[in-house]
Write an enzyme that holds these catalytic residues in place. Structure first.
Site, PDB file in Angstrom:
ATOM      1  N   ILE A  21      17.237  -1.348  -7.111  1.00  0.00           N
ATOM      2  CA  ILE A  21      16.819  -0.958  -5.763  1.00  0.00           C
ATOM      3  C   ILE A  21      17.844  -0.035  -5.132  1.00  0.00           C
ATOM      4  O   ILE A  21      17.499   1.020  -4.579  1.00  0.00           O
ATOM      5  CB  ILE A  21      16.578  -2.200  -4.894  1.00  0.00           C
ATOM      6  CG1 ILE A  21      15.413  -3.021  -5.468  1.00  0.00           C
ATOM      7  CG2 ILE A  21      16.285  -1.798  -3.446  1.00  0.00           C
ATOM      8  CD1 ILE A  21      15.237  -4.386  -4.819  1.00  0.00           C
TER       9      ILE A  21
ATOM     10  N   ASP B 163      29.887  -0.394  -5.694  1.00  0.00           N
ATOM     11  CA  ASP B 163      29.449  -1.447  -6.605  1.00  0.00           C
ATOM     12  C   ASP B 163      30.520  -1.620  -7.665  1.00  0.00           C
ATOM     13  O   ASP B 163      30.627  -0.814  -8.593  1.00  0.00           O
ATOM     14  CB  ASP B 163      28.108  -1.109  -7.253  1.00  0.00           C
ATOM     15  CG  ASP B 163      27.501  -2.316  -7.971  1.00  0.00           C
ATOM     16  OD1 ASP B 163      28.270  -3.119  -8.536  1.00  0.00           O
ATOM     17  OD2 ASP B 163      26.263  -2.468  -7.956  1.00  0.00           O
TER      18      ASP B 163
ATOM     19  N   ALA C 195      17.981  -6.953   1.369  1.00  0.00           N
ATOM     20  CA  ALA C 195      18.399  -7.733   0.201  1.00  0.00           C
ATOM     21  C   ALA C 195      18.186  -9.226   0.443  1.00  0.00           C
ATOM     22  O   ALA C 195      17.136  -9.775   0.105  1.00  0.00           O
ATOM     23  CB  ALA C 195      19.849  -7.426  -0.136  1.00  0.00           C
ATOM     24  N   ARG C 196      19.164  -9.882   1.063  1.00  0.00           N
ATOM     25  CA  ARG C 196      19.081 -11.305   1.359  1.00  0.00           C
ATOM     26  C   ARG C 196      19.764 -11.579   2.690  1.00  0.00           C
ATOM     27  O   ARG C 196      20.849 -11.067   2.967  1.00  0.00           O
ATOM     28  CB  ARG C 196      19.736 -12.146   0.248  1.00  0.00           C
ATOM     29  CG  ARG C 196      18.876 -12.277  -0.997  1.00  0.00           C
ATOM     30  CD  ARG C 196      17.628 -13.086  -0.702  1.00  0.00           C
ATOM     31  NE  ARG C 196      16.748 -13.289  -1.841  1.00  0.00           N
ATOM     32  CZ  ARG C 196      15.735 -12.511  -2.161  1.00  0.00           C
ATOM     33  NH1 ARG C 196      15.514 -11.415  -1.440  1.00  0.00           N
ATOM     34  NH2 ARG C 196      14.950 -12.785  -3.179  1.00  0.00           N
TER      35      ARG C 196
ATOM     36  N   GLU D 241      14.503 -18.486   6.903  1.00  0.00           N
ATOM     37  CA  GLU D 241      13.168 -17.908   6.857  1.00  0.00           C
ATOM     38  C   GLU D 241      12.132 -19.019   6.716  1.00  0.00           C
ATOM     39  O   GLU D 241      12.331 -19.941   5.920  1.00  0.00           O
ATOM     40  CB  GLU D 241      13.052 -16.921   5.686  1.00  0.00           C
ATOM     41  CG  GLU D 241      13.955 -15.712   5.841  1.00  0.00           C
ATOM     42  CD  GLU D 241      13.844 -14.720   4.685  1.00  0.00           C
ATOM     43  OE1 GLU D 241      13.103 -15.012   3.708  1.00  0.00           O
ATOM     44  OE2 GLU D 241      14.493 -13.673   4.756  1.00  0.00           O
TER      45      GLU D 241
ATOM     46  N   HIS E 105      10.370 -10.281   5.800  1.00  0.00           N
ATOM     47  CA  HIS E 105      10.616 -10.314   4.350  1.00  0.00           C
ATOM     48  C   HIS E 105       9.407  -9.749   3.601  1.00  0.00           C
ATOM     49  O   HIS E 105       8.896 -10.328   2.643  1.00  0.00           O
ATOM     50  CB  HIS E 105      10.920 -11.732   3.872  1.00  0.00           C
ATOM     51  CG  HIS E 105      11.701 -11.762   2.591  1.00  0.00           C
ATOM     52  ND1 HIS E 105      12.615 -12.745   2.293  1.00  0.00           N
ATOM     53  CD2 HIS E 105      11.723 -10.912   1.529  1.00  0.00           C
ATOM     54  CE1 HIS E 105      13.142 -12.531   1.102  1.00  0.00           C
ATOM     55  NE2 HIS E 105      12.614 -11.409   0.615  1.00  0.00           N
TER      56      HIS E 105
ATOM     57  N   ALA F   2       8.651  -5.890  -0.192  1.00  0.00           N
ATOM     58  CA  ALA F   2       8.004  -5.742  -1.500  1.00  0.00           C
ATOM     59  C   ALA F   2       6.499  -5.896  -1.442  1.00  0.00           C
ATOM     60  O   ALA F   2       5.808  -5.687  -2.445  1.00  0.00           O
ATOM     61  CB  ALA F   2       8.582  -6.758  -2.485  1.00  0.00           C
TER      62      ALA F   2
END
Length: 324
Positions: A152, A171, A232-233, A262, A281, A284
């Site tokens: 992603i 990263d 992401a999270r 959530e 969320h 996607a």
């Protein structure tokens, strides 16, 4: 006859793929509760998981379970260790949602840059024209910091570049030459990069190393007036610290698709913070993304029972060695 249980509805093409496989019994739970689980799980040999928490209590309901297929890439709500103890592979859909989530991240960036929600409200109120109180900016010429360069993150970097942005990438698990070869600038010093970026977008898994990484110090290191995006999270972010940074104006805006708890709860400090764009969320959850994720889960299940499961989609690969 493998019994497959879908914990929540699946894309019609994915259901058709499973139901079309000779000898399969497929159960779709429109609602996941004690009654439906008590009926379906005792004979379930494979499950497709979307939002249901898979813990030891859940697994105790499923004595015959042999495969857990996650409808997506994150598996925070799955007790991987408990699955591994029972030799149950956990699969994900690594390529299925990258396009959808990356586009969603760019949508959030554009919404923040162009103050879309505020101008929509003005226009509906017949308050015509731009105003100095709602300043906008172009993405072109700005600097984006992409934290996490997986499937992603790499797509987000390419989309940012297509909009004319300078793209920094952080990263530590990707070689610098790989990032350079993709046309972006690798950064080793996260704090220095945060001070340069107009937009910070994170694309990391949630684990012991990353949970809470976006804390008070992270936010303080950001360039004053920068915006923050998270698809992401939610567990990556200290939401109280983010809300405070938004109220102070140090962070000019935030685009959030994920949250620490959530569904989002009424006590969330982000609900009262200014200049926040929130989605449930759903990054996607495009027609194409849902189709790809559903079909990927179906393929994992069918290939597993045919003895040809792709190890690249398995999280706990050690169970494959144990079953070899």
């Amino acid at each position: 006859m493998p019994h497959v249980v879908c914990l929540r509805p699946l894309h019609p093409e994915a259901m058709a793929r499973l139901q079309g496989e000779p000898g399969y019994r497929v159960t779709m739970l429109a609602e996941v509760n004690d009654a439906t689980l008590a009926e379906a799980m005792p004979t379930a040999e494979a499950i497709i998981v979307r939002a249901t928490r898979i813990d030891r209590a859940f697994l105790a309901r499923a004595p015959m379970l042999r495969l857990c297929a996650r409808h997506g890439v994150g598996y925070d709500a799955v007790d991987v260790a408990a699955l591994t103890e029972r030799g149950i592979p956990l699969t994900v859909t690594p390529d299925a949602n990258a396009v959808s989530v990356a586009e969603h991240a760019l949508m959030l960036m554009l919404t923040l840059a162009r103050r879309t929600l505020a101008y929509d409200a003005k226009t509906r109120a017949l308050d015509w024209g731009t105003t100095d109180a709602l300043p906008c900016f172009d993405l072109a010429g700005r600097t984006a910091l992409v934290v996490g360069f997986g499937r992603i993150g790499a797509r987000v970097a390419r989309l940012c570049a297509a909009f004319g942005m300078t793209v920094l990438v952080r990263d530590p698990y990707v070689p610098a030459n790989t990032i350079k070869g993709a046309g972006f600038t690798p950064v080793r010093d996260l704090v220095e990069a945060l001070g340069q970026a107009d937009i910070v977008t994170i694309h990391c898994p949630s684990n012991a190393e990353t949970r809470g990484m976006v804390d008070k110090a992270f936010l303080a290191a950001m360039k004053p007036g920068a915006v923050f995006v998270n698809t992401a999270r939610g567990t990556l972010v200290d939401e109280t610290a983010l809300a405070a940074a938004l109220r102070s104006g140090h962070v000019a805006g935030a685009g959030l698709d994920v949250f620490r708890e959530e569904p989002l709860v009424a006590s969330s400090p982000l609900l009262e913070a200014p200049n926040v764009v929130m989605t449930p969320h759903s990054a996607a959850a495009t027609e194409e993304g849902l189709r790809r994720m559903g079909l990927s889960c179906a393929e994992s299940i069918i290939s597993f029972f045919q003895g040809r499961l792709d190890p690249d989609v398995v999280v706990n690969k050690e169970v494959l060695r144990g079953n070899a």
